[in-house]
Design an enzyme around this catalytic site. Sequence first.
Site, short mmCIF file in Angstrom:
data_model
loop_
_atom_site.label_atom_id
_atom_site.label_comp_id
_atom_site.label_asym_id
_atom_site.label_seq_id
_atom_site.Cartn_x
_atom_site.Cartn_y
_atom_site.Cartn_z
N GLY A 74 -39.29 -1.04 -29.13
CA GLY A 74 -39.97 0.03 -28.41
C GLY A 74 -39.12 0.79 -27.40
N ASP A 117 -36.73 -14.52 -20.19
CA ASP A 117 -38.15 -14.37 -19.84
C ASP A 117 -38.19 -13.87 -18.41
OD1 ASP A 117 -40.81 -14.69 -19.03
OD2 ASP A 117 -41.12 -16.39 -20.36
N ASN A 120 -38.29 -3.13 -17.83
CA ASN A 120 -39.12 -2.53 -18.89
C ASN A 120 -40.07 -3.51 -19.57
OD1 ASN A 120 -39.54 -0.49 -21.27
ND2 ASN A 120 -38.79 -2.37 -22.23
N TYR A 165 -53.66 -5.12 -16.94
CA TYR A 165 -52.48 -4.26 -17.15
C TYR A 165 -52.40 -3.23 -16.03
CZ TYR A 165 -49.45 -0.99 -19.75
OH TYR A 165 -48.43 -0.15 -20.14
N ILE A 212 -47.08 6.24 -26.00
CA ILE A 212 -45.82 6.40 -26.73
C ILE A 212 -45.89 5.51 -27.97
CG2 ILE A 212 -43.30 6.32 -26.54
CD1 ILE A 212 -44.50 8.09 -24.35
N THR A 216 -45.19 2.94 -30.04
CA THR A 216 -44.50 1.63 -30.10
C THR A 216 -45.48 0.57 -30.61
OG1 THR A 216 -45.15 0.85 -27.91
CG2 THR A 216 -43.17 2.23 -28.01
N GLN A 227 -55.84 16.19 -16.65
CA GLN A 227 -56.98 16.93 -17.23
C GLN A 227 -58.29 16.31 -16.79
OE1 GLN A 227 -56.41 17.92 -21.49
NE2 GLN A 227 -54.26 17.57 -21.09
N1 LIG Z 1 -45.90 2.42 -25.35
C1 LIG Z 1 -46.63 3.00 -24.44
O1 LIG Z 1 -47.47 3.86 -24.72
C2 LIG Z 1 -46.42 2.67 -22.98
C3 LIG Z 1 -47.08 3.45 -22.03
C4 LIG Z 1 -46.93 3.16 -20.69
C5 LIG Z 1 -46.10 2.13 -20.30
N2 LIG Z 1 -45.48 1.38 -21.24
C6 LIG Z 1 -44.61 0.29 -20.76
O2 LIG Z 1 -43.34 0.37 -21.36
C7 LIG Z 1 -42.77 -0.93 -21.45
C8 LIG Z 1 -42.29 -1.18 -22.87
O3 LIG Z 1 -43.42 -1.20 -23.74
P1 LIG Z 1 -43.33 -0.87 -25.30
O4 LIG Z 1 -44.38 0.11 -25.57
O5 LIG Z 1 -41.91 -0.57 -25.68
O6 LIG Z 1 -43.83 -2.26 -25.90
P2 LIG Z 1 -43.17 -3.25 -26.97
O7 LIG Z 1 -44.23 -4.26 -27.22
O8 LIG Z 1 -42.57 -2.52 -28.10
O9 LIG Z 1 -41.97 -3.91 -26.15
C9 LIG Z 1 -42.18 -4.82 -25.11
C10 LIG Z 1 -41.02 -5.82 -25.12
O10 LIG Z 1 -41.17 -6.70 -24.01
C11 LIG Z 1 -40.83 -7.99 -24.44
N3 LIG Z 1 -41.45 -9.01 -23.57
C12 LIG Z 1 -42.75 -9.39 -23.52
N4 LIG Z 1 -42.91 -10.36 -22.61
C13 LIG Z 1 -41.69 -10.59 -22.07
C14 LIG Z 1 -41.20 -11.48 -21.07
N5 LIG Z 1 -42.02 -12.36 -20.45
N6 LIG Z 1 -39.88 -11.43 -20.74
C15 LIG Z 1 -39.07 -10.57 -21.37
N7 LIG Z 1 -39.45 -9.73 -22.34
C16 LIG Z 1 -40.75 -9.74 -22.68
C17 LIG Z 1 -41.33 -8.07 -25.87
O11 LIG Z 1 -40.70 -9.10 -26.61
C18 LIG Z 1 -40.99 -6.67 -26.39
O12 LIG Z 1 -39.71 -6.62 -26.99
C19 LIG Z 1 -43.86 -1.90 -20.99
O13 LIG Z 1 -43.66 -2.24 -19.63
C20 LIG Z 1 -45.13 -1.08 -21.14
O14 LIG Z 1 -46.16 -1.52 -20.30
C21 LIG Z 1 -45.61 1.62 -22.57
#
Ligand SMILES: NC(=O)c1ccc[n+]([C@@H]2O[C@H](COP(=O)([O-])OP(=O)(O)OC[C@H]3O[C@@H](n4cnc5c(N)ncnc54)[C@H](O)[C@@H]3O)[C@@H](O)[C@H]2O)c1
Length: 252
Positions: A17, A64, A91, A156, A191, A193, A252
């Site tokens: 992601g 972790d 992230n 969250y 986004i 992912t 919005q």
């Molecule tokens: N995708 C979206 O729409 C979106 C929107 C807002 C915020 N975010 C934030 O962006 C960040 C990335 O999310 P994403 O969409 O790429 O999700 P994703 O699920 O593709 O990636 C998340 C990654 O975090 C890793 N992870 C989970 N627990 C963990 C831990 N304890 N230690 C280390 N790594 C760990 C997972 O293995 C995974 O590779 C997150 O913080 C998410 O909350 C995402």
Amino acid sequence: MSRLTGKVAIVTGAASGLGKADCEALVREGAQVMVTDVNAAGAAAVAAALNASRPGSAASMQHDVRDEAQWATVVATTVKTFGKLNVLVNNAGVVVVATPETTTLEQFRFANGVMSEGVFLGCKAAIPAMKESGGGSIINMSSIATHLGYPVFFAYSAAKGAVQAMTKSIAVYCQMNKMNIRCNSVHPGAIDTAMVDNANQQLGIDKSAYTEAPWGLGKPEDVANLIVFLASEESRFINGTTHVIDNAISIQ
Ligand SMILES: NC(=O)c1ccc[n+]([C@@H]2O[C@H](COP(=O)([O-])OP(=O)(O)OC[C@H]3O[C@@H](n4cnc5c(N)ncnc54)[C@H](O)[C@@H]3O)[C@@H](O)[C@H]2O)c1
């Protein structure tokens, strides 16, 4: 191609992601990156692809973010491998789908363990190494859950609110102590992912609900472009700020 030449970064949750896209963009702009994730094989695969594109640009570690001892090892290994630390992208994240009434204490602690405590531990571990390196940029991944009320993402939202508030506290702390360390938070909308796919599946929502909506579904590289800017000297006067990236859905 050279906005980040000479910079060394750690990106957490970088096996997939947004974290993976961040690593690709940081390396494309000249940085060297420690790719970390609780998923060791996934992090190693990302680092291998980066090294294939530019040898010596990446290394990986199983990590972790809830574990303080692992943070010390990740920071020390990054400095040993690449010589310094300039950029931290906090992230790593998990989604928990439950309302204020249905969220269990275990779910609340899980979400806040990864995304609130994980960010706290990362910042705490990185600041001394960044000071030694002459300064740096910390980028904390939050969400537009801090701007919109999401009933089904209660734990969250709590974690992402903590990330926003911690970011401001850290920014002022580092500025008052003249550390040359900036700290900003990034607040994406939806986004494309695995996390969004996972949440949609649990909620029974089809992807077309996003792709056909006026705001659409962002791509990981849309966020990665902002990460590069915040990591670079181009943003040197931007500190403690909330960066929304959501194609106007939250106004919005
Ligand atoms: N995708 C979206 O729409 C979106 C929107 C807002 C915020 N975010 C934030 O962006 C960040 C990335 O999310 P994403 O969409 O790429 O999700 P994703 O699920 O593709 O990636 C998340 C990654 O975090 C890793 N992870 C989970 N627990 C963990 C831990 N304890 N230690 C280390 N790594 C760990 C997972 O293995 C995974 O590779 C997150 O913080 C998410 O909350 C995402």
